[in-house]
Design an enzyme around this catalytic site. Structure first.
Site, mmCIF file in Angstrom:
data_model
loop_
_atom_site.group_PDB
_atom_site.id
_atom_site.type_symbol
_atom_site.label_atom_id
_atom_site.label_comp_id
_atom_site.label_asym_id
_atom_site.label_seq_id
_atom_site.Cartn_x
_atom_site.Cartn_y
_atom_site.Cartn_z
ATOM 1 N N HIS A 1 0.854 -1.194 0.000
ATOM 2 C CA HIS A 1 0.000 0.000 0.000
ATOM 3 C C HIS A 1 0.883 1.234 0.000
ATOM 4 O O HIS A 1 1.942 1.230 0.624
ATOM 5 C CB HIS A 1 -0.901 0.007 1.247
ATOM 6 C CG HIS A 1 -2.051 0.952 1.148
ATOM 7 N ND1 HIS A 1 -1.930 2.301 1.401
ATOM 8 C CD2 HIS A 1 -3.343 0.744 0.794
ATOM 9 C CE1 HIS A 1 -3.095 2.869 1.227
ATOM 10 N NE2 HIS A 1 -3.981 1.962 0.854
ATOM 11 N N ASP B 1 -7.983 -4.957 -0.016
ATOM 12 C CA ASP B 1 -8.511 -5.715 -1.152
ATOM 13 C C ASP B 1 -8.233 -7.206 -1.057
ATOM 14 O O ASP B 1 -8.801 -7.991 -1.805
ATOM 15 C CB ASP B 1 -7.900 -5.184 -2.458
ATOM 16 C CG ASP B 1 -8.391 -3.788 -2.748
ATOM 17 O OD1 ASP B 1 -9.608 -3.590 -2.678
ATOM 18 O OD2 ASP B 1 -7.570 -2.912 -3.026
#
Ligand code: ACO
Length: 430
Positions: free
Chosen positions: A306, A363
């Site tokens: 991320h 996700d």
């Protein structure tokens, strides 16, 4: 900590003020830089640029912290429903019983779309991507609610927000029904937000959808976990459009466009494709992780890493527990979950991922959960948009009420031709 930054340019010194956030995040205020020095800053992707001051969401990516209006995301794991969080984000505090009841009533009253909007759905081809339909139809609300284009005060803002929050699930469900050639199912005023959405998605005129509590709670939590993430790409888009004075509907419609991109909202689809690929037996989890470590392959371990989090994405931790809860039910099993668990186990022990601080992101588990709920892959990003909508609305309003806000208008460093003469067509040479 210093009280100013000093910049030396062309032999001159310039003092620049510091701005310190409520969690001690330091920034150098360069708003007077160009006027004083003639220089601008260059920061592609804005990774070092604070575009605004905001009191909505706090993230500390190094420590894996995410808070909405000060409340840690973990505290939402077993408690509120999505609508409480919507209110928290857009109004700044948790709703009282009265505020919640009034807001929930507004959502029920405004769940229906104007009948005229149905013909718009009919004019889209069946194959239209649901995100395109969602973006178009949110913008179309501007045509059907001209009374909400200019919002004079907080009360009007809340009316517009309630309509949009309520209608997005009807639009989302109708986009799905249209794509599958099924009749539109009207909202049921007796159902709460998430249940009502599932009803519009999956009921038939002759067969009422029966909602499992675990499924409803899982979707409720997915919406909450996506509700805001400070100045991400789609939220920054909404704020940028809002800065020109554009209305709430059209600003949020632009947010849907930004979210659609695979680098933003589309990653959980890529996670599902990766898990399917492994499940089909084309590759073992070990081989996939090795491939993701090989720079030449162009493959990444989807759902890992991320831009902001350099520790566990706190949303991923919560979702992992939701997935475990869902699949501990008798008869519920998904081989993709076993593959995901295995990938996570391998990656978290691998020096490649440890050194680069690559952990599961939101996700990684959300796709598996959505699939179990029965949401088709084509609708995954639409669900993300439904979840992110309260964040967009809260930021839109914050932007509009910020007395220091100016139209968003970055500058550039020009790298094109120098002064060049226009040449008549017959005289042009390639
Ligand atoms: N698999 C393998 N290697 C990775 C991964 C991954 N998932 N993510 C990053 N790396 C490596 C990079 O190759 C790079 O290695 P290097 O230093 O040897 O060159 C290093 O880790 C840093 O990577 P960056 O691309 O610089 O990290 P950045 O912060 O720019 O990107 C991103 C973050 C885009 C999320 C990235 O981690 C990625 O592509 N992950 C997979 C896609 C994904 O899950 N996206 C969803 C993000 S969450 C959201 O948007 C809601």
């Amino acid at each position: 900590m210093s009280d100013k930054a000093t910049l030396t340019l062309d032999g001159e010194q310039y003092d620049l003020p510091l701005v310190i956030g409520s969690e001690d995040e330091p920034a150098i205020d360069i708003s007077s830089l160009r006027a004083r020095t003639g220089y601008i800053t260059l920061d592609p992707g804005y990774a070092n640029t604070g575009s605004c001051q905001s009191s909505i969401t706090y993230i500390d990516g190094e420590k894996g912290i995410l808070r909405y209006r000060g409340i840690p995301i973990e505290q939402f794991a077993n408690g509120p429903n999505f609508i409480e969080v919507v209110w928290l984000l857009i109004c700044g505090h948790l709703p009282t019983t009265e505020e919640y009841t009034d807001f929930a009533r507004d959502l029920t009253l405004h769940a229906n779309l104007d009948e005229g909007m149905k013909s718009h759905f009919d004019s889209f081809p069946r194959t239209a991507p649901p995100m395109a339909v969602l973006s178009s139809m949110i913008n179309t609300l501007s045509c059907f609610h001209p009374e909400l284009l200019e919002l004079e005060d907080t009360e009007q803002f809340r009316m517009a927000a309630a309509r949009l929050i309520s209608k997005i699930r009807t639009i989302a469900a109708y986009a799905y029904r249209h794509s599958t050639g099924q009749p539109y199912i009207y909202p049921d005023p007796h159902q709460r937000y998430v249940h009502n959405f599932l009803h519009m998605m999956f009921s038939q005129p002759y067969d009422q959808y029966v909602c499992d509590d675990l499924v409803r709670d899982a979707l409720n939590l997915i919406l909450i976990l996506h509700a805001d993430h400070e100045q991400n790409c789609s939220t920054s888009t909404v704020r940028m459009v809002a800065s020109s004075g554009a209305n709430l509907f059209t600003s949020c419609s632009a947010g849907v466009g930004a979210l659609w991109g695979p680098l933003h909202g589309g990653a959980n689809v890529a996670v599902m494709n990766m898990l399917e690929e492994i499940h089909k037996g084309n590759m073992t989890p070990e081989a996939y992780v090795n491939l993701a470590k090989d720079k030449e392959s162009g493959v990444r371990l989807m759902g890992f890493g991320h831009r902001v989090y350099k520790d566990f994405d706190p949303r991923a931790k919560v979702l992992r527990e939701v997935a475990e809860r869902l699949f501990s039910q008798p008869g519920k099993k998904d081989p993709l979950l076993d593959i995901a668990r295995k990938l996570e186990e391998i990656a978290l022990q691998d020096p490649y991922f440890i050194e680069r601080k690559l952990y599961p992101n939101v996700d990684f588990y959300s796709g598996i959960i959505l699939r179990t709920i029965g949401i088709p892959t084509s609708m995954f990003t639409v669900i993300f948009a439904m979840g992110r909508l309260p964040g967009w609305i809260a930021h839109w309003w914050e932007q509009r009420r910020d007395a220091n806000s100016r139209i968003s208008r970055p500058r550039q460093i020009y790298t094109g031709n120098g002064l060049t003469d226009y040449v008549e067509m017959p005289s042009r040479k390639i």
